[in-house]
Design an enzyme around this catalytic site. Structure first.
Site, mmCIF file in Angstrom:
data_model
loop_
_atom_site.group_PDB
_atom_site.id
_atom_site.type_symbol
_atom_site.label_atom_id
_atom_site.label_comp_id
_atom_site.label_asym_id
_atom_site.label_seq_id
_atom_site.Cartn_x
_atom_site.Cartn_y
_atom_site.Cartn_z
ATOM 1 N N ASN A 13 -42.534 2.378 28.510
ATOM 2 C CA ASN A 13 -41.933 3.032 29.661
ATOM 3 C C ASN A 13 -42.943 3.938 30.364
ATOM 4 O O ASN A 13 -44.086 4.090 29.935
ATOM 5 C CB ASN A 13 -40.677 3.805 29.226
ATOM 6 C CG ASN A 13 -39.606 3.807 30.301
ATOM 7 O OD1 ASN A 13 -39.894 3.827 31.493
ATOM 8 N ND2 ASN A 13 -38.358 3.776 29.867
ATOM 9 N N HIS A 43 -59.150 17.207 15.470
ATOM 10 C CA HIS A 43 -60.322 18.074 15.342
ATOM 11 C C HIS A 43 -60.358 18.643 13.935
ATOM 12 O O HIS A 43 -59.329 18.720 13.262
ATOM 13 C CB HIS A 43 -60.270 19.198 16.375
ATOM 14 C CG HIS A 43 -60.476 18.707 17.768
ATOM 15 N ND1 HIS A 43 -61.714 18.501 18.313
ATOM 16 C CD2 HIS A 43 -59.589 18.353 18.722
ATOM 17 C CE1 HIS A 43 -61.587 18.050 19.538
ATOM 18 N NE2 HIS A 43 -60.305 17.943 19.816
ATOM 19 N N ALA A 68 -37.925 8.603 23.706
ATOM 20 C CA ALA A 68 -38.626 9.377 24.728
ATOM 21 C C ALA A 68 -39.304 10.600 24.120
ATOM 22 O O ALA A 68 -38.780 11.226 23.204
ATOM 23 C CB ALA A 68 -37.631 9.820 25.798
ATOM 24 N N ALA A 86 -35.965 10.560 19.780
ATOM 25 C CA ALA A 86 -36.581 11.244 20.913
ATOM 26 C C ALA A 86 -37.079 12.627 20.501
ATOM 27 O O ALA A 86 -36.404 13.358 19.778
ATOM 28 C CB ALA A 86 -35.575 11.368 22.053
#
Length: 120
Positions: A13, A43, A68, A86
């Protein structure tokens, strides 16, 4: 995008961000919700070495659904058929056919098989 490998029938999406230096492997039938982030670089923790980078691949197996705003961190494998809710931040591997949610994401249950026939 040179290090992104995408299978067949994958849906990605809008607004997704893939940082791929460590390699991203997306298998067949994966659904990725809007604004998902796949990050393959970390890192170093040591402040004196923090500018150094560690590269690890992300593997998303067949028929996974990322909701999402999901973030998947370096070195993670999401098992076949799993669902990531999500907003989850996936920091560790998720076994096949599981639902994971939260920050950090934790497995909450197995995926249920639909008993009704038909499609939307």
């Amino acid at each position: 995008g040179r290090n992104i490998h995408i299978g067949k029938n994958v849906f990605i999406n809008a607004g997704c961000k893939f940082q791929d230096q460590g390699g991203i492997y997306i298998e067949d039938g994966v659904l990725i919700g809007h604004n998902a982030v796949l990050a393959t670089i970390n890192h170093m923790e040591d402040p004196e070495k923090r500018a150094g980078m560690i590269f690890q691949p992300i593997h998303i197996e067949k028929k996974v659904w990322l909701g999402a705003n999901v973030t998947v961190l370096p070195g993670v494998t999401i098992g076949e058929g799993s669902v990531i809710a999500a907003g989850a931040v996936v920091t560790k591997d998720v076994p096949a056919n599981m639902i994971a949610a939260g920050v950090p994401a934790k497995v909450i249950r197995k995926v249920k098989k639909d008993t009704e026939k038909g499609e939307i």
